[in-house]
Design an enzyme around this catalytic site. Sequence first.
Site, PDB file in Angstrom:
ATOM      1  N   ASP A  98       0.875  -1.180   0.000  1.00 42.51           N
ATOM      2  CA  ASP A  98       0.000   0.000   0.000  1.00 42.51           C
ATOM      3  C   ASP A  98       0.910   1.227   0.000  1.00 42.51           C
ATOM      4  O   ASP A  98       2.129   1.113   0.182  1.00 42.51           O
ATOM      5  CB  ASP A  98      -0.899  -0.014   1.256  1.00 42.51           C
ATOM      6  CG  ASP A  98      -1.811   1.213   1.346  1.00 42.51           C
ATOM      7  OD1 ASP A  98      -2.416   1.587   0.323  1.00 42.51           O
ATOM      8  OD2 ASP A  98      -1.907   1.820   2.425  1.00 42.51           O
ATOM      9  N   SER A  99       0.297   2.389  -0.158  1.00 44.16           N
ATOM     10  CA  SER A  99       1.061   3.635  -0.065  1.00 44.16           C
ATOM     11  C   SER A  99       1.580   3.873   1.356  1.00 44.16           C
ATOM     12  O   SER A  99       2.517   4.635   1.558  1.00 44.16           O
ATOM     13  CB  SER A  99       0.162   4.814  -0.446  1.00 44.16           C
ATOM     14  OG  SER A  99      -0.952   4.863   0.443  1.00 44.16           O
TER      15      SER A  99
ATOM     16  N   CYS B  52      -4.546  -1.704  -1.758  1.00 44.44           N
ATOM     17  CA  CYS B  52      -4.695  -0.276  -1.997  1.00 44.44           C
ATOM     18  C   CYS B  52      -5.608  -0.107  -3.198  1.00 44.44           C
ATOM     19  O   CYS B  52      -5.309  -0.623  -4.282  1.00 44.44           O
ATOM     20  CB  CYS B  52      -3.312   0.310  -2.288  1.00 44.44           C
ATOM     21  SG  CYS B  52      -3.326   2.047  -2.727  1.00 44.44           S
TER      22      CYS B  52
ATOM     23  N   GLU C 178      -2.216   8.205   8.691  1.00 44.99           N
ATOM     24  CA  GLU C 178      -0.761   7.969   8.686  1.00 44.99           C
ATOM     25  C   GLU C 178      -0.113   8.543   9.947  1.00 44.99           C
ATOM     26  O   GLU C 178       0.905   8.045  10.411  1.00 44.99           O
ATOM     27  CB  GLU C 178      -0.123   8.626   7.452  1.00 44.99           C
ATOM     28  CG  GLU C 178      -0.380   7.892   6.156  1.00 44.99           C
ATOM     29  CD  GLU C 178       0.371   6.569   6.043  1.00 44.99           C
ATOM     30  OE1 GLU C 178       1.557   6.507   6.407  1.00 44.99           O
ATOM     31  OE2 GLU C 178      -0.251   5.583   5.602  1.00 44.99           O
TER      32      GLU C 178
ATOM     33  N   CYS D 154     -11.043   2.956   0.320  1.00 44.37           N
ATOM     34  CA  CYS D 154      -9.630   3.244   0.567  1.00 44.37           C
ATOM     35  C   CYS D 154      -9.251   2.414   1.787  1.00 44.37           C
ATOM     36  O   CYS D 154      -9.971   2.442   2.797  1.00 44.37           O
ATOM     37  CB  CYS D 154      -9.427   4.726   0.846  1.00 44.37           C
ATOM     38  SG  CYS D 154      -7.759   5.122   1.442  1.00 44.37           S
TER      39      CYS D 154
ATOM     40  N   HIS E  89      -7.101   2.704   3.995  1.00 45.05           N
ATOM     41  CA  HIS E  89      -6.806   3.413   5.245  1.00 45.05           C
ATOM     42  C   HIS E  89      -8.056   3.540   6.133  1.00 45.05           C
ATOM     43  O   HIS E  89      -7.965   3.600   7.351  1.00 45.05           O
ATOM     44  CB  HIS E  89      -6.293   4.832   4.956  1.00 45.05           C
ATOM     45  CG  HIS E  89      -4.843   4.907   4.590  1.00 45.05           C
ATOM     46  ND1 HIS E  89      -4.364   4.498   3.363  1.00 45.05           N
ATOM     47  CD2 HIS E  89      -3.760   5.349   5.286  1.00 45.05           C
ATOM     48  CE1 HIS E  89      -3.050   4.696   3.324  1.00 45.05           C
ATOM     49  NE2 HIS E  89      -2.662   5.209   4.474  1.00 45.05           N
TER      50      HIS E  89
HETATM   51  N1  DGL Z   1      -4.848   3.143   0.973  1.00 38.36           N
HETATM   52  C1  DGL Z   1      -4.968   3.600  -0.341  1.00 38.36           C
HETATM   53  C2  DGL Z   1      -6.216   3.219  -1.062  1.00 38.36           C
HETATM   54  O1  DGL Z   1      -6.783   2.198  -0.744  1.00 38.36           O
HETATM   55  C3  DGL Z   1      -4.264   4.844  -0.784  1.00 38.36           C
HETATM   56  C4  DGL Z   1      -4.433   6.084   0.022  1.00 38.36           C
HETATM   57  C5  DGL Z   1      -3.510   7.159  -0.479  1.00 38.36           C
HETATM   58  O2  DGL Z   1      -2.295   6.937  -0.411  1.00 38.36           O
HETATM   59  O3  DGL Z   1      -3.989   8.184  -0.967  1.00 38.36           O
HETATM   60  O4  DGL Z   1      -6.654   3.872  -1.950  1.00 38.36           O
END
Ligand code: DGL
Length: 274
Positions: free
Chosen positions: A12-13, A75, A154, A186, A188
């Site tokens: 993931d990011s 992600c 984050e 997302c 996150h």
């Molecule tokens: N967790 C990510 C997603 O599912 C990316 C969030 C990000 O880095 O903007 O889209």
Amino acid sequence: MKPRDAPIGIFDSGVGGLSVWRAIRALLPAEDLIYVADQAHVPYGPRRLEEVRDFSLGITRFLLSAGAKIIVIACNTASAAALRELRQLYPAVPFVGMEPAVKPAAERTQTGVVGVLATPATFQGALYASVVERFAADVRLLQHTCPGLVQQIEAGALHAPETRAILEQALTPMLAAGIDTVVLGCTHYPFVIPLIEEVTKGRARVIDPAPAIARQVKRVLAARNALQPVGRMGKAQFYSTASTGQLASLLPQLLGFSAPVRPLHWRGGALSPE
Ligand code: DGL
């Protein structure tokens, strides 16, 4: 190494993919997991899809060089940017990607109005357009990109007033418009489900796709006879492309335990541990 002894690669990011990591760990405790957080580039959401695709390629190469038997793109943004191309580039490698869970939401909504929270890049991608076209013909979708929410998560600010304010801004108009279902598009966002539930006050069901992704990983590995025998304790490795200390300090809050985090460095589009 036999295929079944190889690790599962997850990326993931940043910390978002840990919501998928924990579902995979719960379902497949015998598997070794390698997790890469590309925190040098978080957030992915406001970036161009081409840029996110290049990061995803570099991380996939690293995970394959580490012996991964399957790559889980934990992600939505990276899946939107790179899933198709990665499958074309590595036809022998199984990939499990993410798309906003519009299908189960459309099946379950009673009001016919569904909220989708995801990043700008995810909403722009062809994957989202195809999901909407296939599954959302009879429902009204309200979208929001929740600017700043990924950064709050984050930073570990899972209960902060600023985090709550971002969610209120996104969800209050959606609730007024009659949503009864919220899709977390997302990875996150599952970490702020308690806050989301405070804001929605039980008026909307929240869909976290992580358990379904874990089941898909299990199905794909079982079909290839590549599951570890049950009974062993899988190992876990964590990597960050930025501050290893930052990720290490968040693991207890996000996963409930401490673990070492190793560094990875971007050099000319490739990742190396040196
Ligand atoms: N967790 C990510 C997603 O599912 C990316 C969030 C990000 O880095 O903007 O889209």
